[in-house]
Design a protein around this motif. Structure first.
Motif, PDB file in Angstrom:
ATOM      1  N   GLY A 192      13.487   9.551  -1.185  1.00  0.00           N
ATOM      2  CA  GLY A 192      13.928   9.089  -2.495  1.00  0.00           C
ATOM      3  C   GLY A 192      13.098   7.985  -3.099  1.00  0.00           C
ATOM      4  O   GLY A 192      13.328   7.581  -4.239  1.00  0.00           O
ATOM      5  N   ARG A 193      12.138   7.472  -2.368  1.00  0.00           N
ATOM      6  CA  ARG A 193      11.263   6.409  -2.868  1.00  0.00           C
ATOM      7  C   ARG A 193       9.938   7.014  -3.312  1.00  0.00           C
ATOM      8  O   ARG A 193       9.335   7.789  -2.580  1.00  0.00           O
ATOM      9  N   THR A 194       9.485   6.628  -4.501  1.00  0.00           N
ATOM     10  CA  THR A 194       8.250   7.183  -5.039  1.00  0.00           C
ATOM     11  C   THR A 194       7.160   6.124  -5.119  1.00  0.00           C
ATOM     12  O   THR A 194       7.424   4.925  -5.075  1.00  0.00           O
ATOM     13  N   ILE A 195       5.942   6.594  -5.234  1.00  0.00           N
ATOM     14  CA  ILE A 195       4.809   5.693  -5.430  1.00  0.00           C
ATOM     15  C   ILE A 195       4.893   5.107  -6.840  1.00  0.00           C
ATOM     16  O   ILE A 195       5.175   5.841  -7.800  1.00  0.00           O
ATOM     17  N   HIS A 254       0.839  -1.198   0.000  1.00  0.00           N
ATOM     18  CA  HIS A 254       0.000   0.000   0.000  1.00  0.00           C
ATOM     19  C   HIS A 254       0.871   1.243   0.000  1.00  0.00           C
ATOM     20  O   HIS A 254       1.986   1.246   0.550  1.00  0.00           O
ATOM     21  N   TYR A 255       0.353   2.323  -0.591  1.00  0.00           N
ATOM     22  CA  TYR A 255       1.061   3.603  -0.638  1.00  0.00           C
ATOM     23  C   TYR A 255       0.063   4.741  -0.420  1.00  0.00           C
ATOM     24  O   TYR A 255      -1.131   4.597  -0.689  1.00  0.00           O
ATOM     25  N   THR A 256       0.571   5.875   0.046  1.00  0.00           N
ATOM     26  CA  THR A 256      -0.242   7.092   0.147  1.00  0.00           C
ATOM     27  C   THR A 256       0.702   8.285   0.108  1.00  0.00           C
ATOM     28  O   THR A 256       1.915   8.130  -0.072  1.00  0.00           O
ATOM     29  N   ARG A 257       0.170   9.493   0.253  1.00  0.00           N
ATOM     30  CA  ARG A 257       1.015  10.691   0.247  1.00  0.00           C
ATOM     31  C   ARG A 257       2.033  10.667   1.384  1.00  0.00           C
ATOM     32  O   ARG A 257       1.749  10.072   2.422  1.00  0.00           O
ATOM     33  N   PRO A 258       3.203  11.286   1.194  1.00  0.00           N
ATOM     34  CA  PRO A 258       3.623  12.117   0.057  1.00  0.00           C
ATOM     35  C   PRO A 258       4.041  11.289  -1.154  1.00  0.00           C
ATOM     36  O   PRO A 258       4.326  10.104  -1.019  1.00  0.00           O
TER      37      PRO A 258
END
Length: 232
Positions: free
Chosen positions: A190-193, A181-185
């Motif tokens: 350095g890791r992005t969605i 799972h991911y959410t903001r930011p």
């Protein structure tokens, strides 16, 4: 009819514990489910309220007596009580999400919490107790295991979770571990969605989540994949 839980224990003060908080606690206060604790010592017959004795055949520890445990069970669950009677035990069948869902769909449960070396086998057979294990390890007693089982069941009761999909789109519901799972930011250290999750393409998102669930399951619980049609 609300879900009724009766817990037979030597330590009723351990309940509701965490079950009195968060979603389960709110549902308890609202009457979605009820919790009764039964002190097994109340059914002892001597002035010391003794509930155990030395094991037949010798050995370490003590064993809870069949006659006393039986009286407690009969008090909590008369003959016309349709609720399943469970015994939390490391030698029981492993608790699964499917079993939890079946229990949550029923009228409730009667849970016996053993202590010491366990309880006399004769009462397990005479009262048809279903032995249930929450894992391959030993606890000091059945109470923590009972809390785990009840938490797993109560969260599935209608209205307990705000989003009903939360109960179906998670680990073990479809035979796989859950996807990440991911959410903001958008960026964290350095890791992005993953781009697919912000693409708006629901078919691609569903396919990515399925693939990730299969990958995690293969890495951590390959045993679960034996009955799964894995996508390519």
């Amino acid at each position: 009819m609300s879900f009724r839980a009766s817990v037979l224990t030597l330590y009723p003060e351990m309940f509701p514990g965490a079950l009195g908080l968060s979603l389960a606690g709110r549902a308890l206060a609202e009457g979605t489910w009820s919790l009764e604790t039964v002190q097994i010592r109340d059914f002892a017959t001597d002035r010391h309220r003794t509930v155990d004795d030395t094991p037949a055949g010798g050995g370490a520890g003590m064993v809870m007596r069949a006659d006393i445990v039986a009286k407690a069970i009969d008090h909590a669950a008369p003959a016309d009580d349709a609720r399943p009677k469970l015994l939390m035990s490391p030698r029981g069948r492993p608790l699964t999400q499917a079993r939890v869902r079946a229990l949550a769909a029923g009228p409730g449960v009667v849970i016996v919490c053993g202590r010491f070396e366990g309880i006399d086998q004769r009462v397990i057979e005479a009262r048809q107790l279903e032995e249930v294990s929450i894992g391959d390890y030993i606890l000091s007693g059945g109470e923590p295991a009972a809390l785990v089982l009840l938490d797993a069941a109560v969260r599935l009761l209608p209205g307990v979770m705000g989003n009903e999909a939360s109960g179906t789109e998670e680990s073990f519901e479809n035979g796989l571990l859950e996807h990440p799972h991911y959410t903001r930011p958008q960026e964290f250290e350095g890791r992005t969605i993953p781009d697919v999750l912000t693409s708006g393409n629901h078919a691609r998102i569903a396919a990515w989540r399925r693939a990730e669930a299969e990958r995690l399951t293969a890495e951590r619980r390959p045993d679960l994949l034996q009955s799964q049609p894995v996508t390519k």
